[in-house]
Structures are given as structure tokens and as C-alpha cells.
Design an enzyme around this catalytic site. Structure first.
Site, PDB file in Angstrom:
ATOM      1  N   ASP A 294      52.053  -4.564 -18.229  1.00 55.83           N
ATOM      2  CA  ASP A 294      52.541  -5.204 -17.021  1.00 55.83           C
ATOM      3  C   ASP A 294      54.060  -5.110 -16.950  1.00 55.83           C
ATOM      4  OD1 ASP A 294      51.737  -6.876 -14.696  1.00 55.83           O
ATOM      5  OD2 ASP A 294      53.050  -8.349 -15.647  1.00 55.83           O
ATOM      6  N   GLU A 341      52.134  -0.140 -15.391  1.00 57.17           N
ATOM      7  CA  GLU A 341      52.149  -0.903 -14.143  1.00 57.17           C
ATOM      8  C   GLU A 341      53.526  -0.672 -13.514  1.00 57.17           C
ATOM      9  OE1 GLU A 341      53.518  -3.316 -11.618  1.00 57.17           O
ATOM     10  OE2 GLU A 341      53.564  -4.724 -13.279  1.00 57.17           O
ATOM     11  N   ASP A 396      47.548 -10.360  -8.193  1.00 60.90           N
ATOM     12  CA  ASP A 396      48.641 -11.013  -7.468  1.00 60.90           C
ATOM     13  C   ASP A 396      48.482 -10.912  -5.952  1.00 60.90           C
ATOM     14  OD1 ASP A 396      50.106 -11.990  -9.618  1.00 60.90           O
ATOM     15  OD2 ASP A 396      51.243 -10.141  -9.863  1.00 60.90           O
TER      16      ASP A 396
END
Length: 508
Positions: A294, A341, A396
Site C-alpha cells: 500500500d 499500489e 477506500d
């Protein structure tokens, strides 16, 4: 890294149904994997699996190595005779009440541990000892950290007595003796978690499903990692961060996102040969087949925010040694299966770092209809080699149905026109999930990942996270019975038409 053309589902284990108030690594996990395999899916993507604290975010864990004890299946403890049958606390069915879980789950786990001490076999206790010895590079610190947190009523480690906050050797030894039972309990929860996860992963392999893990680039300040290795972070003499992580103003927030994680002292980590990072990646590869890192862009440069700033507006970009770090990981572990990511403020330097190591990136269809035809999230702009993962949305984002209902009118029109050009009709809000699923599956991306909420066609009430909102996230669960054979067959048909359903076989 080459990826087979395939698809999968994004779903965190806490979202499984069941009567214990939160998803567990038991029958619900196996049932989901059976359904996913029947649907032709080859991948299951999870969020970080670590133990969560305030705010309940899996991206703010007490440890980068430990597993979340909330995911342990109480039914297994009952079956082993470690936990007597009793009245089941009441829990909501479609969401996780983390406050209620905190109040009830820790006492339940302690009763199960007491049952293990009384009734566990010699072989089981030997295996616990073997696990503890094998994990001695992180487990002793984690178990003592959690025992001390309980003693100090959950207070962050930087507020503990100085001799414990700053790890005076005599004070640590005295604490280990005084809190031996609690330390043993937390080591036991980790042993049980890793056994449970190994069993889930074995079941996934038997069903031809690989697991995509999720590794936050930063760690929580109130964690065993920072407490055990304060020299790796920018902290003041009291142990508090001087600068913290986040991102500048973006799609999700006009003031940016101030995550609050302490930032690494990359010079110290580099001088140590990045050993902590290598150990972290090695540990992650024990739990999954692909590791999604991430905020990968933080390996090239990260947004540094003074800890005194209340928002992320007044920060600066600071270079990071991503090339040296990734080279060290590769030298130690080989060509590790990492997914970058690469969302947010992405520069040519970030793309060059990603491509230099042959890492697949990410595309999100909910971002595709902002701007013009050069938007990198539009499928016709995906690289010819297809080395990207395309998502209808991420944890998200809103659900696809909720996104389309609330998107600006211009964005909705662009979506309709683009989808129509690909032979897909999108007229009503409830059509959005199916339309984006078809677009993702039909794209040339190697992997298409779909949040289960979109497969089920759910609205914004099923959203997993709203960035910038500190409470009320991560609670969604699907109802028992939602994973029907009809839904599996429909998804398999779409996947087959898009050449994403491979002949059945175990993951290698």
C-alpha cells in the site's frame, strides 16, 4: 513478474457472516473459498491481517507481524474442549460492533487459553513452544507489548513509565516475569492465528485460489514495531513522532490525509541492510501468494508532515531509497511477487521505480471517467503487456452503485458513453456494478479484482472505508446466504466470456 489472466474478489475476513459478531477463519472462510472457486475466481484479496486498535483500521495495527486474534473461530475452541458451551452474546448481523467485540472477545479468548492450559495435549504445548522459538525475532516483543498495554489500560507505549517506554533491560526482564501469564496468552493467540490462517490458505490452494495480501508501507506509532525499534523512526526524546506520514490534498480530501504514522529513518534502515524490511516481506510471503504494498509511491518519495500540523496541507515531498530497498529485498528473497499500489500523486520517477523491478501496478475504474481520454484508468490506456490489476473500486472507494449515484453529472455521462462504446449499457444506478464488472473483466489487465459488495450490487451502506473519517469504518459484513449458486454461475459465465477462467487446478 508475469500474472495469468484471471479475476478475483476483494473481501476482508472481518466481513464474513456468522454468529460471533465478526468474521472468522473457520467455516465461513472455507465456504467463501468454495463459492469463489465455483465462480471461476483465482484470487482472494484481503486487507492487512494485523491486530487493530483505536479506530479499528487494519492499516493501523499493533504489529506488522502479528495476526488479529478477533479472527479466531470460537467454534474451534469449543470443539477442542477449551471453551465450554455457554450463552452467546448478541451481535448485529450486518456490521461489526468493534466496541462490543472488544468487550466480549478478549475475555472469551482468555477462557479458551485457560482451557488450553488445562486440557491441551503435550503435543499441542510442544508445538506452541516450537512456534514461539521460530518467531523469536518479533513474538516476544509483541507479546510483552500487548501485556503491558493491558496493564496500562490501553495507553500508548510512549506514555508508559519511562523505564518501560524506553526499554530499560532490567525493567523489561521484571515485566516479563510479572506478566508471564499475559505474555504467554498473547503468544498463544498468535500460534492459533497462524495455524488457522495456514489452514485457510491450504483450503484456498486446494480450490485453485491464490491470496493477495496487503502490506501498509508505514506502521502505527502505538505498535510493538516502533516500541521495539525506536531507532528506525523519527521520534523525539519522549518517543513521540516529530514528523508523520500522509498524502497531500487529493480525490478523497481537500486537506489531504494525515495518517499520523511515524516516518522511517531510512538512513538507519539502510545501514542495517534493510533487515527489518526483508524480515517483514519474508513473513508476509508466508501468508499470501502476492503482496500488495500500500502507498508504493512512498518508496520513491513520501509526504512528510510536521507532527504539530493538524492536517496534511503543510507537508513536503522527501526522497526515499526505494531502489536500494527493493534491490536488497530481491537479493535476499529472490523475485518476490509484489504488487505496487501506485495510486495518488504518481510521478515518472515512481513509474520508473515500479517498472525497473517489473512490478504490476493498479487501475481503478471509478477514477477512469474524470478528465479526458488520456486518463490512465481507462482500459484502452492500460499497457499492452497487461501487467496491471484493475479494480471496479477499492476498500477506500464507495461501492460501484453508490459511486454512480453520487458522481458528478459529467462523470456519469462519460461513464455511460465509454461503456456504450464497449457494448455495455449503464442507465440506472443499480446497473453500475454489473457494468463496471464487465468492463474490468473485458480489459487487458492481467488481474481483475472486484469487491464483493459490487458482485452483490450493494449501495453505499456497504462501503468499507471513508478516508478521512476516523470512526465508523471497516464494519460491513454480508449476510449468511448471500453467496448463492446463481451469483457464482453468473460470475463464472462473465469470467469465461472474458477468458479469465482457467482450468481448475491447485495454486503452485
Amino acid at each position: 513478474m508475469e500474472l495469468p489472466r484471471s479475476f478475483g474478489i476483494v473481501l476482508h475476513p472481518t466481513s464474513f457472516p456468522g454468529r460471533w459478531g465478526i468474521g472468522s477463519l473457520g467455516a465461513e472462510a472455507r465456504g467463501f473459498l468454495d463459492w469463489l472457486s465455483a465462480a471461476g475466481g483465482r484470487w482472494w484479496q484481503v486487507l492487512p491481517l494485523g491486530p487493530t486498535g483505536y479506530g479499528d483500521s487494519p492499516y493501523q495495527s499493533f504489529s506488522a507481524f502479528a495476526g488479529n486474534p478477533y479472527l479466531l473461530d470460537p467454534e474451534e475452541f469449543r470443539a477442542r474442549g477449551w471453551l465450554p458451551a455457554g450463552e452467546l452474546p448478541s451481535f448485529p448481523e450486518e456490521r461489526v460492533d468493534f466496541g462490543r467485540i472488544y468487550e466480549t472477545r478478549w475475555p472469551l479468548l482468555r477462557r479458551a487459553y485457560a482451557g488450553f492450559l488445562r486440557h491441551g495435549s503435550w503435543g499441542e504445548k510442544r508445538d506452541l513452544g516450537r512456534f514461539s522459538r521460530c518467531e523469536d525475532d518479533w513474538l516476544p516483543d509483541y507479546a510483552l507489548f500487548m501485556a503491558l498495554k493491558a496493564q496500562f489500560r490501553g495507553a500508548p507505549w510512549s506514555s508508559w513509565p519511562a523505564e518501560l517506554a524506553h526499554r530499560a533491560p532490567r525493567s523489561l526482564s521484571a515485566a516479563r516475569r510479572a506478566l508471564a501469564e499475559d505474555v504467554g496468552f498473547h503468544a498463544w493467540t498468535q500460534w492459533r492465528f497462524h495455524l488457522a490462517w495456514d489452514a485457510v490458505r491450504a483450503h484456498a490452494r486446494e480450490r485453485g485460489v491464490g491470496i493477495i495480501g496487503d502490506m501498509p508501507i508505514f506502521v502505527s506509532h502505538d505498535s510493538a514495531d516502533v516500541w521495539a525499534h525506536p531507532e528506525f523512526y523519527h521520534l523525539d526524546q519522549g518517543g513521540n513522532p516529530t514528523v508523520v506520514a500522509g498524502v497531500p490534498p487529493d480525490y478523497f480530501s481537500a486537506t489531504g490525509q494525515r495518517w499520523g504514522n511515524p516516518l522511517y529513518r531510512w538512513d538507519v534502515l539502510a545501514a542495517d541492510g534493510f533487515r527489518w524490511w526483508i524480515a517483514r516481506v519474508r513473513h508476509a510471503l508466508r501468508t499470501c501468494d502476492l503482496v500488495r504494498i500500500d502507498h508504493f509511491r512512498g518508496f520513491e518519495a513520501y509526504w512528510e508532515i510536521p507532527a504539530t500540523e493538524p492536517t496534511a496541507i503543510h507537508g513536503r515531498w522527501v526522497p526515499a531509497p526505494g531502489e536500494a530497498l527493493l534491490a536488497a529485498i530481491r537479493a535476499s528473497l529472490g523475485d518476490v511477487p509484489i504488487v505496487a499500489e501506485d495510486l495518488g500523486v504518481i510521478t515518472p520517477a515512481v513509474e520508473a521505480l515500479r517498472d525497473r523491478f517489473g512490478l504490476p501496478g493498479m487501475r481503478v475504474l471509478q477514477f477512469a471517467f474524470q478528465g479526458g481520454d488520456d486518463n490512465p484508468h481507462l482500459p484502452h490506456n492500460y499497457p499492452e503487456h497487461g501487467r496491471v490489476l484493475v479494480y471496479t473500486g477499492t476498500h477506500d472507494n464507495d461501492t460501484a452503485r453508490g459511486w454512480f449515484r453520487t458522481a458528478p453529472a459529467m462523470e456519469r455521462e462519460r461513464a455511460r458513453a465509454y461503456l456504450a462504446g464497449n457494448g455495455i449499457r449503464l442507465e440506472r444506478d443499480e446497473d453500475a456494478p454489473g457494468a463496471l464488472i464487465r468492463l474490468a473483466l473485458g480489459s487487458r489487465a492481467a488481474l481483475a479484482l472486484i469487491p464483493l459488495q459490487d458482485v452483490l450490487g450493494l449501495d453505499s451502506s456497504a462501503r468499507m472505508n471513508r478516508p478521512g473519517r476516523p470512526e465508523g469504518n471497516w464494519t460491513w459484513r454480508y449476510r449468511s446466504g448471500a453467496l448463492t449458486q446463481t451469483a457464482a454461475q453468473e460470475l463464472r459465465t462473465l469470467g469465461t466470456e472474458a477468458a479469465r477462467v482457467a482450468p481448475f487446478g491447485p495454486v503452485r
